[in-house]
Design a protein around this motif. Structure first.
Motif, PDB file in Angstrom:
ATOM      1  N   CYS A   1     -20.222 -24.974 -25.247  1.00 14.91           N
ATOM      2  CA  CYS A   1     -19.936 -24.955 -26.683  1.00 14.91           C
ATOM      3  C   CYS A   1     -18.489 -24.551 -26.943  1.00 14.91           C
ATOM      4  O   CYS A   1     -17.835 -25.117 -27.828  1.00 14.91           O
ATOM      5  CB  CYS A   1     -20.884 -24.003 -27.405  1.00 14.91           C
ATOM      6  SG  CYS A   1     -22.570 -24.622 -27.479  1.00 14.91           S
ATOM      7  N   TYR A   2     -17.978 -23.587 -26.193  1.00 13.64           N
ATOM      8  CA  TYR A   2     -16.580 -23.181 -26.352  1.00 13.64           C
ATOM      9  C   TYR A   2     -15.648 -24.342 -26.030  1.00 13.64           C
ATOM     10  O   TYR A   2     -14.682 -24.596 -26.745  1.00 13.64           O
ATOM     11  CB  TYR A   2     -16.271 -21.985 -25.446  1.00 13.64           C
ATOM     12  CG  TYR A   2     -14.878 -21.447 -25.610  1.00 13.64           C
ATOM     13  CD1 TYR A   2     -14.549 -20.665 -26.711  1.00 13.64           C
ATOM     14  CD2 TYR A   2     -13.881 -21.719 -24.687  1.00 13.64           C
ATOM     15  CE1 TYR A   2     -13.267 -20.167 -26.883  1.00 13.64           C
ATOM     16  CE2 TYR A   2     -12.600 -21.227 -24.849  1.00 13.64           C
ATOM     17  CZ  TYR A   2     -12.302 -20.446 -25.942  1.00 13.64           C
ATOM     18  OH  TYR A   2     -11.030 -19.966 -26.117  1.00 13.64           O
TER      19      TYR A   2
ATOM     20  N   ALA B   1     -10.043 -17.025 -25.845  1.00 14.23           N
ATOM     21  CA  ALA B   1     -10.087 -17.047 -27.306  1.00 14.23           C
ATOM     22  C   ALA B   1      -9.004 -16.139 -27.887  1.00 14.23           C
ATOM     23  O   ALA B   1      -8.380 -16.482 -28.894  1.00 14.23           O
ATOM     24  CB  ALA B   1     -11.467 -16.620 -27.797  1.00 14.23           C
TER      25      ALA B   1
ATOM     26  N   VAL C   1     -13.760 -25.345 -29.363  1.00 13.11           N
ATOM     27  CA  VAL C   1     -12.461 -24.673 -29.424  1.00 13.11           C
ATOM     28  C   VAL C   1     -11.404 -25.399 -28.599  1.00 13.11           C
ATOM     29  O   VAL C   1     -10.341 -25.746 -29.105  1.00 13.11           O
ATOM     30  CB  VAL C   1     -12.574 -23.201 -28.961  1.00 13.11           C
ATOM     31  CG1 VAL C   1     -11.219 -22.530 -28.934  1.00 13.11           C
ATOM     32  CG2 VAL C   1     -13.538 -22.434 -29.863  1.00 13.11           C
TER      33      VAL C   1
ATOM     34  N   LYS D   1      -7.758 -16.547 -31.842  1.00 12.08           N
ATOM     35  CA  LYS D   1      -8.997 -16.652 -32.601  1.00 12.08           C
ATOM     36  C   LYS D   1      -9.403 -15.337 -33.274  1.00 12.08           C
ATOM     37  O   LYS D   1     -10.403 -15.292 -33.972  1.00 12.08           O
ATOM     38  CB  LYS D   1     -10.151 -17.143 -31.706  1.00 12.08           C
ATOM     39  CG  LYS D   1      -9.935 -18.530 -31.175  1.00 12.08           C
ATOM     40  CD  LYS D   1      -9.831 -19.527 -32.300  1.00 12.08           C
ATOM     41  CE  LYS D   1      -9.577 -20.917 -31.782  1.00 12.08           C
ATOM     42  NZ  LYS D   1      -9.199 -21.837 -32.831  1.00 12.08           N
TER      43      LYS D   1
ATOM     44  N   TRP E   1     -21.223 -13.689 -26.657  1.00 13.37           N
ATOM     45  CA  TRP E   1     -22.147 -14.788 -26.417  1.00 13.37           C
ATOM     46  C   TRP E   1     -22.056 -15.241 -24.962  1.00 13.37           C
ATOM     47  O   TRP E   1     -23.045 -15.645 -24.359  1.00 13.37           O
ATOM     48  CB  TRP E   1     -21.864 -15.940 -27.375  1.00 13.37           C
ATOM     49  CG  TRP E   1     -22.930 -16.995 -27.364  1.00 13.37           C
ATOM     50  CD1 TRP E   1     -24.253 -16.819 -27.067  1.00 13.37           C
ATOM     51  CD2 TRP E   1     -22.766 -18.379 -27.640  1.00 13.37           C
ATOM     52  NE1 TRP E   1     -24.912 -18.015 -27.156  1.00 13.37           N
ATOM     53  CE2 TRP E   1     -24.029 -18.989 -27.510  1.00 13.37           C
ATOM     54  CE3 TRP E   1     -21.680 -19.160 -27.994  1.00 13.37           C
ATOM     55  CZ2 TRP E   1     -24.228 -20.346 -27.717  1.00 13.37           C
ATOM     56  CZ3 TRP E   1     -21.896 -20.509 -28.207  1.00 13.37           C
ATOM     57  CH2 TRP E   1     -23.147 -21.085 -28.071  1.00 13.37           C
ATOM     58  N   GLY E   2     -20.878 -15.152 -24.380  1.00 14.83           N
ATOM     59  CA  GLY E   2     -20.681 -15.567 -22.999  1.00 14.83           C
ATOM     60  C   GLY E   2     -21.456 -14.743 -21.994  1.00 14.83           C
ATOM     61  O   GLY E   2     -21.808 -15.241 -20.923  1.00 14.83           O
TER      62      GLY E   2
ATOM     63  N   PRO F   1     -22.846 -21.193 -23.623  1.00 10.91           N
ATOM     64  CA  PRO F   1     -21.660 -20.707 -24.343  1.00 10.91           C
ATOM     65  C   PRO F   1     -20.358 -21.345 -23.862  1.00 10.91           C
ATOM     66  O   PRO F   1     -19.489 -21.664 -24.684  1.00 10.91           O
ATOM     67  CB  PRO F   1     -21.652 -19.203 -24.067  1.00 10.91           C
ATOM     68  CG  PRO F   1     -23.061 -18.876 -23.729  1.00 10.91           C
ATOM     69  CD  PRO F   1     -23.602 -20.083 -23.043  1.00 10.91           C
TER      70      PRO F   1
ATOM     71  N   TRP G   1     -17.196 -15.010 -28.947  1.00 10.50           N
ATOM     72  CA  TRP G   1     -17.266 -15.834 -27.743  1.00 10.50           C
ATOM     73  C   TRP G   1     -17.523 -14.988 -26.502  1.00 10.50           C
ATOM     74  O   TRP G   1     -18.285 -15.380 -25.616  1.00 10.50           O
ATOM     75  CB  TRP G   1     -16.001 -16.665 -27.576  1.00 10.50           C
ATOM     76  CG  TRP G   1     -15.913 -17.754 -28.595  1.00 10.50           C
ATOM     77  CD1 TRP G   1     -15.039 -17.832 -29.632  1.00 10.50           C
ATOM     78  CD2 TRP G   1     -16.753 -18.902 -28.697  1.00 10.50           C
ATOM     79  NE1 TRP G   1     -15.280 -18.963 -30.369  1.00 10.50           N
ATOM     80  CE2 TRP G   1     -16.325 -19.643 -29.816  1.00 10.50           C
ATOM     81  CE3 TRP G   1     -17.820 -19.384 -27.949  1.00 10.50           C
ATOM     82  CZ2 TRP G   1     -16.933 -20.828 -30.204  1.00 10.50           C
ATOM     83  CZ3 TRP G   1     -18.418 -20.570 -28.330  1.00 10.50           C
ATOM     84  CH2 TRP G   1     -17.978 -21.278 -29.450  1.00 10.50           C
TER      85      TRP G   1
ATOM     86  N   LEU H   1     -14.091 -16.318 -21.527  1.00  8.92           N
ATOM     87  CA  LEU H   1     -14.160 -16.841 -22.889  1.00  8.92           C
ATOM     88  C   LEU H   1     -13.430 -15.926 -23.860  1.00  8.92           C
ATOM     89  O   LEU H   1     -12.678 -16.397 -24.726  1.00  8.92           O
ATOM     90  CB  LEU H   1     -15.617 -17.015 -23.326  1.00  8.92           C
ATOM     91  CG  LEU H   1     -16.406 -18.121 -22.643  1.00  8.92           C
ATOM     92  CD1 LEU H   1     -17.842 -18.132 -23.148  1.00  8.92           C
ATOM     93  CD2 LEU H   1     -15.768 -19.463 -22.825  1.00  8.92           C
TER      94      LEU H   1
END
Length: 75
Positions: free
Chosen positions: A56-57, A30, A61, A35, A45-46, A53, A42, A26
């Motif tokens: 959601c990514y 990113a 994204v 990003k 959180w990953g 995560p 990311w 992630l």
């Protein structure tokens, strides 16, 4: 009531490896997408849980980025 069994050591290692790989992927993706500081978000959180995560990514994204690219090609 049944007594809880101990979690095997190999399972802890597997969970840790999955979380580290997910966080790393992630973070790197990113960064590649530009990003900036959000790449750290990311990545961190990953490593906290799976698969939330990553899902959601993908939804927040990857899919919007892909839609932007596709609409740019059609014009």
């Amino acid at each position: 009531m049944k007594e809880l069994q101990e979690v095997p050591f190999w399972l802890w290692i597997l969970v840790a490896a999955v979380l580290m790989v997910q966080g790393t992927l992630l973070f790197r993706d990113a960064q590649r997408r530009g990003k900036g500081r959000m790449a750290w978000f990311w990545g961190i959180w990953g490593i906290t849980g799976a698969p939330t995560p990553a899902v959601c990514y993908l939804l927040l994204v990857v899919l919007p980025d892909r839609r932007k690219r596709n609409t740019g090609r059609q014009r």
